[in-house]
Design an enzyme around this catalytic site. Sequence first.
Site, PDB file in Angstrom:
ATOM      1  N   GLU A  66      66.200   3.055  -8.074  1.00 40.85           N
ATOM      2  CA  GLU A  66      67.511   3.249  -7.561  1.00 40.85           C
ATOM      3  C   GLU A  66      68.145   2.229  -8.009  1.00 40.85           C
ATOM      4  O   GLU A  66      67.929   1.042  -8.224  1.00 40.85           O
ATOM      5  CB  GLU A  66      67.652   3.416  -6.420  1.00 40.85           C
ATOM      6  CG  GLU A  66      66.884   2.810  -5.122  1.00 40.85           C
ATOM      7  CD  GLU A  66      67.200   1.207  -5.274  1.00 40.85           C
ATOM      8  OE1 GLU A  66      68.575   0.871  -5.392  1.00 40.85           O
ATOM      9  OE2 GLU A  66      66.170   0.492  -5.336  1.00 40.85           O
TER      10      GLU A  66
ATOM     11  N   GLU B 112      65.725  -0.747  -9.020  1.00 35.09           N
ATOM     12  CA  GLU B 112      65.499  -0.284 -10.255  1.00 35.09           C
ATOM     13  C   GLU B 112      63.995   0.329 -10.694  1.00 35.09           C
ATOM     14  O   GLU B 112      63.780   0.566 -11.942  1.00 35.09           O
ATOM     15  CB  GLU B 112      65.834  -1.159 -11.658  1.00 35.09           C
ATOM     16  CG  GLU B 112      66.604  -2.356 -11.318  1.00 35.09           C
ATOM     17  CD  GLU B 112      66.742  -3.395 -12.464  1.00 35.09           C
ATOM     18  OE1 GLU B 112      65.906  -3.024 -13.449  1.00 35.09           O
ATOM     19  OE2 GLU B 112      67.603  -4.168 -12.661  1.00 35.09           O
TER      20      GLU B 112
END
Lengths: 341, 341
Positions: free
Chosen positions: B166, B309
């Site tokens: 994310e 991420e």
Amino acid sequence: MDEPRERETIEERAQARLDQLTKPLGSLGRLEPVIVRLAKITGRVIPRTEQPMLLVFAADHGVAEEGVSRYAPEVTEEMAVNLAMGTAVSSVLARNQGIPIEVVDVGIARAVRHPAVLNAKVAWGTQNFVEQSAMTPEQARQAVDIGQERVRRAVGAGHDILLLGELGIGNTTAASALAAVLLGVDPAEVLGRGTGLDDRALAHKERVIRQALARHPEAMQDPWDAMARLGGFEIAALAGAVLEAARHRMPVVLDGFITGVAALWATRVDPAARDVLLASHRSAEPGHRRVLDELGLTPLLDLELRLGEGSGALFAYPLIRLAGRVMAETATFEDARVTPV
Amino acid sequence: MDEPRERETIEERAQARLDQLTKPLGSLGRLEPVIVRLAKITGRVIPRTEQPMLLVFAADHGVAEEGVSRYAPEVTEEMAVNLAMGTAVSSVLARNQGIPIEVVDVGIARAVRHPAVLNAKVAWGTQNFVEQSAMTPEQARQAVDIGQERVRRAVGAGHDILLLGELGIGNTTAASALAAVLLGVDPAEVLGRGTGLDDRALAHKERVIRQALARHPEAMQDPWDAMARLGGFEIAALAGAVLEAARHRMPVVLDGFITGVAALWATRVDPAARDVLLASHRSAEPGHRRVLDELGLTPLLDLELRLGEGSGALFAYPLIRLAGRVMAETATFEDARVTPV
């Protein structure tokens, strides 16, 4: 006046680059000191560790006749063949990463039935160190030389990072005895279950080590004497590999307890050897923690592995490789026009 | 009379195979339960997890206007572009393993300047949940649906293991608020420094979360209501991805705290979702430990990563892949004619 850039150390320059990459400061956690260490070892801000090689040294131990392992001594040869045939756990781990393995027989007690195992036998196993010195001083020297020679060849072949592994039924007993001497601690502090001893067998292993230490009080005096009396051919060869890698500034990824004790011995002979070491994992063997603490190493993995053959180094290598790629390929805040803090 | 083989569960058969491989019993440590779990998830004694994909959901958070992050809100869009361009840390980690990344904009507050970021914007960021509900119930549903749809497509494309990540400035604040509600704990227990807050900023973040929880006491009643009030578009999409993966018996490798909270929410909606989860690492975010404990997950890595991420999932994937190859390719004691214990 600004300091000229040349005055910064490689470590400072590596950390400065890490801090410019498009990620929160320090967000690679414990991988950041690993990257900085690799930069220092290799002398490059962006270290290259793309041509790994796994060196596995295999040998037998006279002390195995005391019944200190769950496995029969012939398993050393069987596992060396299994490894060379590509069917052992470490063969699988290496093949799936394109990492070549060299399996070196430095003292297996039987003729090895596979030509891919390099024959560099110093003897047909060590002597039982409960009764006499495991090796002669000349044999210990010869085994160290073999480790050095394998690393010289690896460097010549273009390898830029070395993974170490070992095979040897009985070798946690030898490594524990050697560790007790090198660390100056009671054997109980560096004793473990090896491939899976129960409580009774563990107590027996401890008695065997105490007998050996009582038999060789001189081992405390000098690392070479300690190696000859209490070590093993594969332990000495691993130590030689570390010594030689240090000369070439080649990073060395240790595996478990045995490779750790070999590296510790190498640092007693050449303190600079410590600088090239990386710890792949902390094994289930309790003495491993003591050895890593003494070497000032923090392991990358803590998965309770206790397999040997370089398996921990092979599981950790992807992290090291990827960390190096991050350093080489990630954009800086400036490159990517990302708003810094 | 022997039990017929069919009566054994997949887990029992996977563990039996592990025990037959040429290695000491249990010597793969904490990787052995991971292999058994993968076997259970996929329904295969030798699980296949060779076609990974990283799904990264990105969105902005209204609560960022309270100053809960070191980074400006525009960094969400900038990092989504950086990731899509192949120059962010996770781009490097994925490319060097041949893992495709899909970056999905489920609610970035600006127009995204790169066509490789999939536009599935539910809105231009959430509302500030200190003042009002972050999302409407319809928006929360829509974001969950997007996550589900992306996983349906990934399964259709032949992917057999899903890595989650994310991006979202302010999302540790939203995730902490949601975690406090889902776990029923004080926010102080699930609060952390995100991308690097100092003590003063951390205290401010805690006040903001307390304000939000006081503003939304109803959030305690129902997971859907909690998500709409306190969540985020990317958190809802991640949760949808977990729900859908569970339907397809597709293993899901979580990243850090945010993906963990999304998975926890998914298990509140469908308890079976828990069975497909794997924890890649334990992040520096203190709430992560609480979330993993609640999910019954032991992380593979503990490297103090706090990058997001999907980077933790990408660092852990090699271990999962290699563990699967060990199961498939290692010889048994019988195959290799190695003397068993």
